[in-house]
Enzyme design. Structure first.
Site, PDB file in Angstrom:
ATOM      1  N   GLU A   1      81.256  -1.843  66.700  1.00 15.12           N
ATOM      2  CA  GLU A   1      81.251  -0.978  65.518  1.00 15.12           C
ATOM      3  C   GLU A   1      81.673   0.455  65.860  1.00 15.12           C
ATOM      4  OE1 GLU A   1      78.260  -4.271  64.705  1.00 15.12           O
ATOM      5  OE2 GLU A   1      78.645  -2.902  66.387  1.00 15.12           O
TER       6      GLU A   1
ATOM      7  N   LYS B   1      72.687  -6.529  50.140  1.00 13.19           N
ATOM      8  CA  LYS B   1      73.391  -7.813  50.074  1.00 13.19           C
ATOM      9  C   LYS B   1      73.409  -8.395  48.665  1.00 13.19           C
ATOM     10  CE  LYS B   1      73.874 -12.211  52.504  1.00 13.19           C
ATOM     11  NZ  LYS B   1      73.391 -13.058  53.621  1.00 13.19           N
TER      12      LYS B   1
ATOM     13  N   MET C   1      83.759  16.403  84.823  1.00 11.95           N
ATOM     14  CA  MET C   1      83.302  17.681  84.291  1.00 11.95           C
ATOM     15  C   MET C   1      81.858  17.961  84.703  1.00 11.95           C
ATOM     16  SD  MET C   1      84.450  20.298  82.759  1.00 11.95           S
ATOM     17  CE  MET C   1      85.807  20.001  81.633  1.00 11.95           C
TER      18      MET C   1
ATOM     19  N   PHE D   1      64.541  -8.545  58.461  1.00 12.64           N
ATOM     20  CA  PHE D   1      65.445  -8.757  59.599  1.00 12.64           C
ATOM     21  C   PHE D   1      66.699  -7.901  59.443  1.00 12.64           C
ATOM     22  CE2 PHE D   1      69.020 -11.215  61.503  1.00 12.64           C
ATOM     23  CZ  PHE D   1      68.626 -11.092  62.833  1.00 12.64           C
ATOM     24  N   GLN D   2      67.017  -7.143  60.481  1.00 14.26           N
ATOM     25  CA  GLN D   2      68.174  -6.247  60.539  1.00 14.26           C
ATOM     26  C   GLN D   2      68.154  -5.207  59.415  1.00 14.26           C
ATOM     27  OE1 GLN D   2      71.803  -8.630  61.006  1.00 14.26           O
ATOM     28  NE2 GLN D   2      71.549  -8.524  63.229  1.00 14.26           N
TER      29      GLN D   2
END
Length: 579
Positions: free
Chosen positions: A70, A182, A491, A132-133
């Site tokens: 993602e 959803k 760096m 869930f999620q």
């Protein structure tokens, strides 16, 4: 679902898309994105967005690029947006899918990049139950978005999408998040797409106040040592031509910030370079000796000003032009604030702009440019990273789109690649996000299939999104991927050497993969060079090869970026080199 035939014109398709059919929220989303002229969405599916992905199935008008993470999706959307000026779009599922976007959202927010970020969420009936999620992504991202929406009614979805694109792309641009539960994505309603947007309380100031512009022009006429800091706002406002006209009418030297590179051509006689921590001698000393400082679309961030109370001490007046009034006076005291779109401000100013009294000042700055150029200790036995950037600049004549990751290679590229066009330089400025460089190049290449796009990375950042090599291979996205490999977090090592008395702590990247083999494992051609002769040979081979190529350049571990201003110092207190 609407299927476009080859015979259908864009107008015919739009007419079909606007039909008030009873459709699902998922189909509304796809129609709305097409009506906003979105030509590619970057994303990664999951349970909460399966209705949306099901609506994509068999739709030839809707282009979706499946990334491998993602974060790769949102950085690609970011690169697409920066290189085009259009709104970039990405999509991810709920929970971990959404939270994996957070770094990319913050990156875009810090650099004022227009994105519409679409996330799925659990059904409205279970929101707040730790389903869930489930993650409160609107709450998580509230500090790093311009605005966010949680869609609770499918009938609101078209309006919300229209508003999101408007908010993302107007005023000070930035990311807008749309969270779609959803069940909302599967609910149905008649589709109506609004023609215009009117949001109460959101009316960015675009047109400048004429009196303030006149005050700026009066200050310029009286000035003998004026200087301009041009930032990313010049690029985002598509105001490069107006800036060149303004500079040539007023005869004011220009320093361009990291995000402003390309907004004013580096070949111009009045360009001084980049100011700040790793800025040029000419740019930094101009800022410290000017009597008038004009900030144009720049934030005066800490890497430019360094010690704020020692910044531009001789400036009698500071002018700040910005579309965001909250930035004006935030860091430096501003005598003449000019709120408005940079392009419109400069267009107005150019109607009456006259030369400053800067003839001697220009000569002084030209001497500084001549006497204190960017330099490094070249070598016949080692391949220096600065040489690699110079070679890339020479072979592309400054015409490529360049993206970078974050670190030493980023600063060397900013210093040694000569940018002459806006939107040809893509890098993470405000947040400094490692892992940004490569996927942002994919987005830029998707947007510009016929342009040469080069992604310059360190060996650290390359490993943070290297999985996106897969989509370059599968889709034959012809990005030329450069890895400047010094086997160290360069760096951090430089700071530990200079500031922490050589106490090197956890910076060794030995054990990193063989990048050539890694590229080949994904089906991408890999090349390597460790000396000048090989570097030129393999780089030309990369340029001559259709499709994606990864080129690894082996460079010394101890090379530093100079000039350098350490924290707590003023910008004219510069370390010019190892000596």
């Amino acid at each position: 679902m609407i299927v476009q035939t080859k015979q259908k014109s864009k107008e015919q398709l739009r007419e079909e898309l606007l039909k008030p059919d009873v459709i699902t929220g998922s189909e509304m989303l796809l129609r709305s994105l097409l009506l906003e002229d979105v030509d590619c969405v970057f994303g990664y599916p999951g349970g909460a967005v399966l209705y949306i992905y099901d609506a994509m199935h068999g739709n030839p008008d809707f282009r979706h690029l499946l990334t491998r993470h993602e974060q790769g999706a949102i950085h690609a959307a970011d690169g697409y947006a920066r290189s085009t000026g259009k709104v970039g779009v990405c999509i991810a599922t709920s929970g971990p899918g959404a939270t994996n976007l957070v770094t990319g959202i913050a990156t875009a927010y810090m650099d004022s990049v227009p994105l519409v970020v679409i996330t799925g969420n659990v059904a409205t009936t279970v929101i707040g139950t730790d389903a869930f999620q489930e993650a409160d992504i609107t709450g998580i991202t509230m500090p790093i978005t311009k605005h966010s929406y949680l869609v609770r009614d499918v009938k609101d979805l078209p309006r919300i999408i229209k508003e999101a694109f408007h908010i993302a792309s107007t005023g000070r641009k930035g990311p807008v998040l749309i969270d779609i539960p959803k069940d909302v994505s599967n609910d149905t309603a008649p589709f109506y797409y609004p023609e215009k947007v009117d949001i109460r309380g959101y009316h960015p100031t675009v047109q400048p106040h004429k009196l303030q512009v006149d005050r700026m022009l009066e200050a310029i006429a009286e000035s003998e040592r004026p200087v301009i800091i041009a930032g990313g706002g010049v690029v985002y406002a598509d105001a490069s031509k107006e800036l060149i006209e303004f500079v040539e009418k007023t005869r004011i030297p220009v320093a361009t910030t990291l995000l402003g590179l390309g907004g004013f051509p580096s070949a111009h006689e009045l360009w001084l370079g980049m100011p700040g921590m790793h800025g040029t001698y000419a740019a930094n000393h101009a800022l410290q000796n000017c009597d008038l400082l004009i900030g144009i679309g720049a934030r005066f961030d800490d890497r430019v000003t360094m010690k704020v109370n020692g910044f531009a001490p001789k400036a009698k007046k500071i002018v700040h032009i910005d579309v965001d009034p909250a930035e004006i006076g935030k860091i430096v005291e501003t005598a003449i604030p000019v709120v408005g779109d940079v392009k419109k401000v400069l267009q107005l100013a150019n109607l009456k702009a006259k030369p400053s009294q800067s003839k001697d000042w220009i000569a002084w700055n030209q001497e500084n440019k001549k006497n204190f150029p960017l330099t490094y200790q070249d070598s016949d036995t080692e391949l220096k990273p600065q040489y690699v950037i110079e070679m890339i600049n020479e072979t592309t004549k400054g015409e490529a789109i360049i993206t970078t990751d974050v670190g030493q290679h980023q600063m060397w590229t900013a210093q040694y690649y000569k940018f002459n066009h806006p939107r040809s330089w893509i890098t993470s400025g405000g947040l400094g996000t490692m892992g940004f460089g490569f996927p942002s190049a994919i987005g830029a290449q998707v947007a510009h299939p016929d342009r040469l796009v080069i992604s310059i990375n360190g060996d650290g950042g390359m490993q943070m999104c290297s999985q996106e090599l897969a989509i370059c291979a599968i889709n034959q996205i012809p990005v030329k991927i450069v890895v400047i490999n010094n086997q160290v977090l360069g760096m951090v090592r430089q700071w530990q050497e200079i500031i922490y008395d050589n106490r090197y702590s956890h910076i060794d990247l030995a054990g990193s993969p063989d990048f050539v083999k890694l590229a080949e494992a994904y089906g991408v051609k890999g090349l390597r060079a460790a000396n000048k002769e090989d570097a030129r040979r393999v780089w030309q081979e990369a340029l001559d090869t259709p499709g994606p190529v990864l080129v690894e350049f082996i460079v010394p571990k101890g090379e530093n970026v100079f000039p350098m201003v350490t924290q707590g110092s003023t910008i004219d207190q510069m370390i010019m080199g190892d000596s």
